[in-house]
Enzyme design. Structure first.
Site, PDB file in Angstrom:
ATOM      1  N   ASP A   1      10.824  36.923 -29.330  1.00  0.00           N
ATOM      2  CA  ASP A   1      11.668  37.788 -30.150  1.00  0.00           C
ATOM      3  C   ASP A   1      11.213  37.812 -31.603  1.00  0.00           C
ATOM      4  O   ASP A   1      11.322  38.839 -32.275  1.00  0.00           O
ATOM      5  CB  ASP A   1      13.126  37.333 -30.065  1.00  0.00           C
ATOM      6  N   GLY A   2      10.688  36.690 -32.110  1.00  0.00           N
ATOM      7  CA  GLY A   2      10.211  36.659 -33.486  1.00  0.00           C
ATOM      8  C   GLY A   2       9.059  37.622 -33.709  1.00  0.00           C
ATOM      9  O   GLY A   2       9.017  38.343 -34.712  1.00  0.00           O
TER      10      GLY A   2
ATOM     11  N   ASP B   1      28.316  27.023 -45.928  1.00  0.00           N
ATOM     12  CA  ASP B   1      26.870  26.796 -45.896  1.00  0.00           C
ATOM     13  C   ASP B   1      26.112  28.118 -45.973  1.00  0.00           C
ATOM     14  O   ASP B   1      24.952  28.148 -46.375  1.00  0.00           O
ATOM     15  CB  ASP B   1      26.471  26.066 -44.611  1.00  0.00           C
TER      16      ASP B   1
ATOM     17  N   TYR C   1      21.231  34.115 -34.513  1.00  0.00           N
ATOM     18  CA  TYR C   1      21.866  33.080 -35.328  1.00  0.00           C
ATOM     19  C   TYR C   1      23.386  33.222 -35.327  1.00  0.00           C
ATOM     20  O   TYR C   1      24.132  32.237 -35.294  1.00  0.00           O
ATOM     21  CB  TYR C   1      21.297  33.157 -36.741  1.00  0.00           C
TER      22      TYR C   1
END
Length: 315
Positions: free
Chosen positions: A81-82, A185, A198
């Protein structure tokens, strides 16, 4: 076999791939055997391998991205996927449909298995496919009224704390209306495509690609009542950095920029979609079952031989 008129296929693979690497060479050889003109994006070459690779190219050519944008009719992206995300951004301005061949691990975007390219890839190229539009996010970082970064992302734009620790403090507005101040965060702004990336690991919901919404997911918020929310695709999201050190702004977690207190980040959906071509037997829910181990017993998860169940989406 004679060349297919008007059938120029661009092939993309991971940067630094060997010119002898079996995966992309197998795809190229198959395309050549079926009469396609093949252009391999020269981004895969390193300075060390360029001359030797170009000298050994037989039946295909290495080409620059500019040449591919002008000549290619479809693009085949080989990798995980990257690799798909990075090359999709390069092709964002072109009307070139994309086909993914999975050489990675999960493969939410690359849904043809490498061991099934013949006949699935060829039948897809010949028109036996399901077409799907996916949209990019456009993100701009503005500092003192000047745009210092302008990038696109197919998965997500992530605003996160720096490596020195502490939380990032953000003010979020939607269509000019105040939504909330957030200490966390980080903050994920994702497309439906990125909802299985993510954002999913941060407890965000999965959005079907046809919904086209924008997903906002806080990452480890200080106030536990800050929850993910799905917004309409036509809205604009404005995030102002009001606290934090070395705040990062990440586009698909591949392009990284810095933001300082006072910076303003505007995120909208780019109106121009990119077209994905899936094999006719592609099944979105079968893909989710396989990748996320839905319907599996606890003993099956992590131990199921690849391809034995729910592999129809990739054929």
């Amino acid at each position: 076999m004679a060349k297919r008129p008007g059938k120029c296929i661009a092939v993309f693979a991971k940067h630094g791939s060997s010119h002898k690497q079996a995966s992309w060479r197998t795809v190229v050889d198959l395309l050549i055997a079926h009469g396609y003109t093949v252009l391999v994006c020269d981004d895969i070459l390193t300075a060390r391998t360029r001359n030797k690779a170009e000298a050994q190219a037989v039946g295909y050519s290495f080409a620059s991205l500019d040449t591919i944008l002008k000549k290619a009719h479809k693009a085949v992206i080989i990798g995980g996927d990257g690799t798909f995300l990075g090359n999709a951004r390069k092709l964002a301005k072109a009307d070139i449909p994309l086909i993914g061949v999975n050489q990675g691990r999960l493969g939410f975007l690359t849904d043809i298995r490498l061991d099934d390219i013949d006949p699935t890839l060829i039948s897809t190229l010949k028109g036996e496919y399901t077409s799907e539009d996916r949209y990019f996010l456009q993100g701009q970082i503005m500092r003192d009224g000047v745009t210092v970064a302008d990038q696109i992302a197919l998965n997500d734009v992530v605003i996160s704390r720096g490596i020195v620790g502490g939380m990032v403090e953000l003010r979020v507005e939607v269509n000019g209306t105040f939504m909330y101040d957030l200490r966390a965060d980080g903050l994920i702004i994702a497309t439906a495509t990125g909802s299985t990336a993510y954002a999913l690991s941060a407890d965000g919901p999965i959005l079907h690609p046809s919904t086209g919404g924008i997903l906002i997911v806080p990452v480890a918020p200080h106030a536990l009542t800050n929850r993910p929310i799905v917004l309409p695709q036509n809205c604009s999201i404005d995030v102002t950095v009001i606290g934090g050190k070395q705040t990062g702004v990440h586009f698909d977690m591949q392009i990284n920029d810095r933001a300082v207190v006072g910076d303003h980040i505007r995120i909208v959906v780019n109106p121009k979609p990119i077209q994905l071509l899936h094999p006719n037997r592609y099944d979105y829910f079968a893909m989710l079952r396989q990748k996320l181990h839905w319907s599996a017993s606890l003993t099956e998860v992590g131990h199921r031989p690849r391809g034995l169940r729910d592999s129809g989406h990739a054929k």
